[in-house]
Design a protein around this motif. Structure first.
Motif, PDB file in Angstrom:
ATOM      1  N   GLY A 270      47.131 -28.526   9.979  1.00  0.00           N
ATOM      2  CA  GLY A 270      46.402 -28.201   9.420  1.00  0.00           C
ATOM      3  C   GLY A 270      45.231 -29.693   9.310  1.00  0.00           C
ATOM      4  N   ARG A 271      43.913 -29.012   9.111  1.00  0.00           N
ATOM      5  CA  ARG A 271      42.812 -30.687   9.685  1.00  0.00           C
ATOM      6  C   ARG A 271      42.699 -31.630   8.596  1.00  0.00           C
ATOM      7  NH1 ARG A 271      39.239 -31.383  13.464  1.00  0.00           N
ATOM      8  NH2 ARG A 271      38.709 -34.022  13.270  1.00  0.00           N
ATOM      9  N   PHE A 272      42.161 -30.674   7.540  1.00  0.00           N
ATOM     10  CA  PHE A 272      41.840 -31.741   6.012  1.00  0.00           C
ATOM     11  C   PHE A 272      42.430 -30.593   5.313  1.00  0.00           C
ATOM     12  CE2 PHE A 272      38.220 -29.506   8.489  1.00  0.00           C
ATOM     13  CZ  PHE A 272      37.697 -30.773   9.031  1.00  0.00           C
ATOM     14  N   ASP A 273      44.114 -30.738   5.495  1.00  0.00           N
ATOM     15  CA  ASP A 273      45.097 -30.686   4.214  1.00  0.00           C
ATOM     16  C   ASP A 273      46.297 -31.656   4.730  1.00  0.00           C
ATOM     17  OD1 ASP A 273      44.517 -27.980   2.160  1.00  0.00           O
ATOM     18  OD2 ASP A 273      43.571 -27.243   4.675  1.00  0.00           O
ATOM     19  N   ASP A 274      46.212 -32.460   6.195  1.00  0.00           N
ATOM     20  CA  ASP A 274      47.064 -33.372   5.837  1.00  0.00           C
ATOM     21  C   ASP A 274      48.537 -33.258   6.544  1.00  0.00           C
ATOM     22  OD1 ASP A 274      44.966 -35.116   5.807  1.00  0.00           O
ATOM     23  OD2 ASP A 274      45.646 -35.507   4.123  1.00  0.00           O
ATOM     24  N   GLU A 275      48.971 -31.586   6.725  1.00  0.00           N
ATOM     25  CA  GLU A 275      49.980 -31.445   6.974  1.00  0.00           C
ATOM     26  C   GLU A 275      50.038 -30.293   8.803  1.00  0.00           C
ATOM     27  OE1 GLU A 275      49.616 -28.366   3.720  1.00  0.00           O
ATOM     28  OE2 GLU A 275      48.602 -27.498   4.388  1.00  0.00           O
ATOM     29  N   VAL A 276      51.033 -30.338   8.873  1.00  0.00           N
ATOM     30  CA  VAL A 276      51.038 -29.076  10.169  1.00  0.00           C
ATOM     31  C   VAL A 276      51.732 -28.040  10.142  1.00  0.00           C
ATOM     32  CG1 VAL A 276      52.386 -28.890  12.110  1.00  0.00           C
ATOM     33  CG2 VAL A 276      51.481 -31.409  11.805  1.00  0.00           C
ATOM     34  N   TYR A 277      51.401 -26.475  10.106  1.00  0.00           N
ATOM     35  CA  TYR A 277      51.523 -25.712   9.794  1.00  0.00           C
ATOM     36  C   TYR A 277      52.429 -25.166  11.023  1.00  0.00           C
ATOM     37  CZ  TYR A 277      47.703 -25.607   7.414  1.00  0.00           C
ATOM     38  OH  TYR A 277      46.320 -25.982   6.638  1.00  0.00           O
ATOM     39  N   ALA A 278      53.873 -24.379  11.038  1.00  0.00           N
ATOM     40  CA  ALA A 278      54.992 -23.489  12.029  1.00  0.00           C
ATOM     41  C   ALA A 278      55.481 -22.791  11.300  1.00  0.00           C
ATOM     42  CB  ALA A 278      55.940 -24.308  11.360  1.00  0.00           C
TER      43      ALA A 278
ATOM     44  N   PRO B 222      45.387 -34.508  10.530  1.00  0.00           N
ATOM     45  CA  PRO B 222      45.738 -34.623  11.886  1.00  0.00           C
ATOM     46  C   PRO B 222      45.333 -33.928  12.706  1.00  0.00           C
ATOM     47  CG  PRO B 222      46.929 -32.901   9.750  1.00  0.00           C
ATOM     48  CD  PRO B 222      45.899 -34.066   9.474  1.00  0.00           C
ATOM     49  N   HIS B 223      44.975 -33.951  14.127  1.00  0.00           N
ATOM     50  CA  HIS B 223      44.391 -32.874  15.154  1.00  0.00           C
ATOM     51  C   HIS B 223      45.153 -32.463  16.190  1.00  0.00           C
ATOM     52  CE1 HIS B 223      40.309 -33.656  17.260  1.00  0.00           C
ATOM     53  NE2 HIS B 223      40.475 -32.106  17.104  1.00  0.00           N
ATOM     54  N   GLY B 224      45.163 -32.811  17.190  1.00  0.00           N
ATOM     55  CA  GLY B 224      45.277 -32.161  18.638  1.00  0.00           C
ATOM     56  C   GLY B 224      46.992 -32.601  18.752  1.00  0.00           C
ATOM     57  N   LEU B 225      47.645 -31.694  18.120  1.00  0.00           N
ATOM     58  CA  LEU B 225      49.306 -32.022  18.389  1.00  0.00           C
ATOM     59  C   LEU B 225      49.581 -31.276  18.941  1.00  0.00           C
ATOM     60  CD1 LEU B 225      51.238 -28.602  17.853  1.00  0.00           C
ATOM     61  CD2 LEU B 225      50.474 -29.999  15.074  1.00  0.00           C
ATOM     62  N   THR B 226      50.625 -32.024  20.083  1.00  0.00           N
ATOM     63  CA  THR B 226      51.270 -31.104  21.469  1.00  0.00           C
ATOM     64  C   THR B 226      52.836 -30.438  21.244  1.00  0.00           C
ATOM     65  OG1 THR B 226      51.753 -30.959  23.847  1.00  0.00           O
ATOM     66  CG2 THR B 226      52.422 -32.793  22.793  1.00  0.00           C
ATOM     67  N   VAL B 227      53.212 -29.827  21.715  1.00  0.00           N
ATOM     68  CA  VAL B 227      54.892 -29.048  21.491  1.00  0.00           C
ATOM     69  C   VAL B 227      55.587 -29.616  23.123  1.00  0.00           C
ATOM     70  CG1 VAL B 227      56.803 -27.278  21.446  1.00  0.00           C
ATOM     71  CG2 VAL B 227      54.030 -27.209  19.903  1.00  0.00           C
TER      72      VAL B 227
END
Length: 401
Positions: free
Chosen positions: A355-363, A380-385
């Motif tokens: 969530g680039r501009f919300d400082d979060e990650v979405y699952a 946060p930007h280009g995350l990897t699983v």
């Protein structure tokens, strides 16, 4: 950090050694056919050293689920690695608990966490603010811990040629692609793309002979000969003006290009290098990921046309049918959000996006569209699983074949 798995051993593991086709080096002009068009065939004549394409109709067939895990990833931690662009750090999430279990510093302005071709290392691309003193921070997926950074000029993003012989560091600010040793990162050669302002994301053809790169600030695509390291041509998109991610269709000849200003996805014939269609998907179209069975395309719509967008925008994920190029459904981010880059879980049940501009990650549950939000670092930007199924990675956030 030097990787110890040799290319020779990798090729032996994958059974490489079938006949190869001749490579045409003649440049193509946008809208015209290449000098040697690929004929219809039941097999794909790949570049030397590239693992064979098992299913010509689906280049992602060997990354279809947990039963396709490579022996190379045995014992590696099941984690989600999130580069925090403004936090100069990587957050590490345990996907079984949806909790952040570690955060460690890396170089300045980390953009993406990129799995190596041989699946042994995760590289964080830190392109810094000056764009001349960047670095690559290796992460050991066995421990989830970083190693000593390698100085590299302006690594916004990174890919690997499908034969495993080159890392391609995308030096965005310099309009340049740097071909490097995939283990030591020593420079081997470069491709200049002066008209490709904001060169950043890429996808490879089925045979590995060319790649399409997006030019984020120039409304263009660049076609690059990955064998002879040559710029083959430039294609201007018909509208929009901010192409982002690009993904090869399962056949490896058709390509999808997300455009953040056009609010949708362009369809490109890669062999002919021409635009053939457009799919409206949502506001601020940005990231593209295939489902594990390669039947669906997940499209992250960031919810804004701005490079530095607001919080709680009207972000969403569109689900596109690869067979028909139709949007089947759209999942809005509850309460607003800015879905950007990521990937799907090994079993395909969860789509993970920053969530680039919300400082979060979405699952995001890929059956229901239900969203879990996890707080991480700044931007946060280009995350990897990781780990993911597949024989090898061509880079970015883990595009597996």
């Amino acid at each position: 950090m030097r990787l110890k798995t040799s290319l020779l051993a990798a090729c032996a593991l994958f059974g490489v050694g079938h006949a190869q086709a001749q490579q045409s080096t003649a440049p193509t002009v946008a809208g015209q056919a290449p000098a040697t068009a690929q004929p219809a065939a039941t097999t794909v004549q790949t570049i030397p050293g590239m693992p064979p394409v098992v299913d010509p109709a689906n280049i992602y067939s060997e990354a279809s689920g947990p039963d396709k895990m490579s022996p190379a990833v045995a014992g590696q931690l099941n984690r989600v690695y999130v580069p925090n662009l403004r936090g100069n750090s990587v957050s590490v999430i345990d996907p079984s608990t949806f909790k952040v279990v570690d955060t460690f510093p890396v170089g300045r302005s980390p953009q993406h966490v990129v799995p190596s071709w041989d699946l042994k290392t995760l590289w964080t691309t830190n392109n810094s603010e000056e764009r001349t003193d960047g670095s690559l921070t290796p992460i050991d997926p066995m421990t989830g811990k970083p190693g000593k950074a390698v100085p590299v000029d302006d690594p916004y993003n990174m890919y690997f040629t499908p034969d495993g012989q080159n890392a391609i560091v995308v030096a965005e600010a310099h309009h340049r692609l740097d071909f490097r040793d995939p283990h030591t990162m020593a420079l081997k050669g470069s491709v200049e793309a002066p008209r490709c302002a904001g060169i950043n994301h890429a996808a490879f053809s089925a045979d590995g002979r060319y790649a399409l790169f997006t030019c984020e600030f120039g409304r263009y695509l660049a076609k690059v000969d990955t064998v002879n390291r040559q710029l083959l041509g430039m294609l201007k998109l018909s509208k929009g003006g901010m192409p982002q991610d690009v993904l090869a269709a399962p056949d490896g000849h058709k390509f999808y290009v997300a455009d953040m200003h056009a609010d949708g996805v362009f369809i490109i014939d890669g062999d002919q290098f021409k635009e053939t269609g457009f799919i409206p998907t949502g506001l601020g179209t940005h990231g593209l990921y295939p489902s594990r069975d390669a039947k669906l395309l997940y499209v992250a719509n960031r919810g804004s046309h701005m490079i530095h967008g607001p919080r709680h925008s009207k972000g969403s994920v569109a689900v596109v049918d690869f067979a028909t190029d139709k949007v089947l459904k759209t999942w809005p981010i509850p309460g607003g959000g800015s879905p950007d880059m990521g990937n799907v879980s090994a079993d395909g049940s969860m789509l993970w996006l920053s969530g680039r501009f919300d400082d979060e990650v979405y699952a995001i549950n890929t059956q229901t569209g239900a969203v879990k939000k996890i707080r991480v670092g700044y931007e946060p930007h280009g995350l990897t699983v990781w780990p993911q199924p597949g024989r090898y990675s061509i880079g970015h956030t883990g595009i597996m074949h």
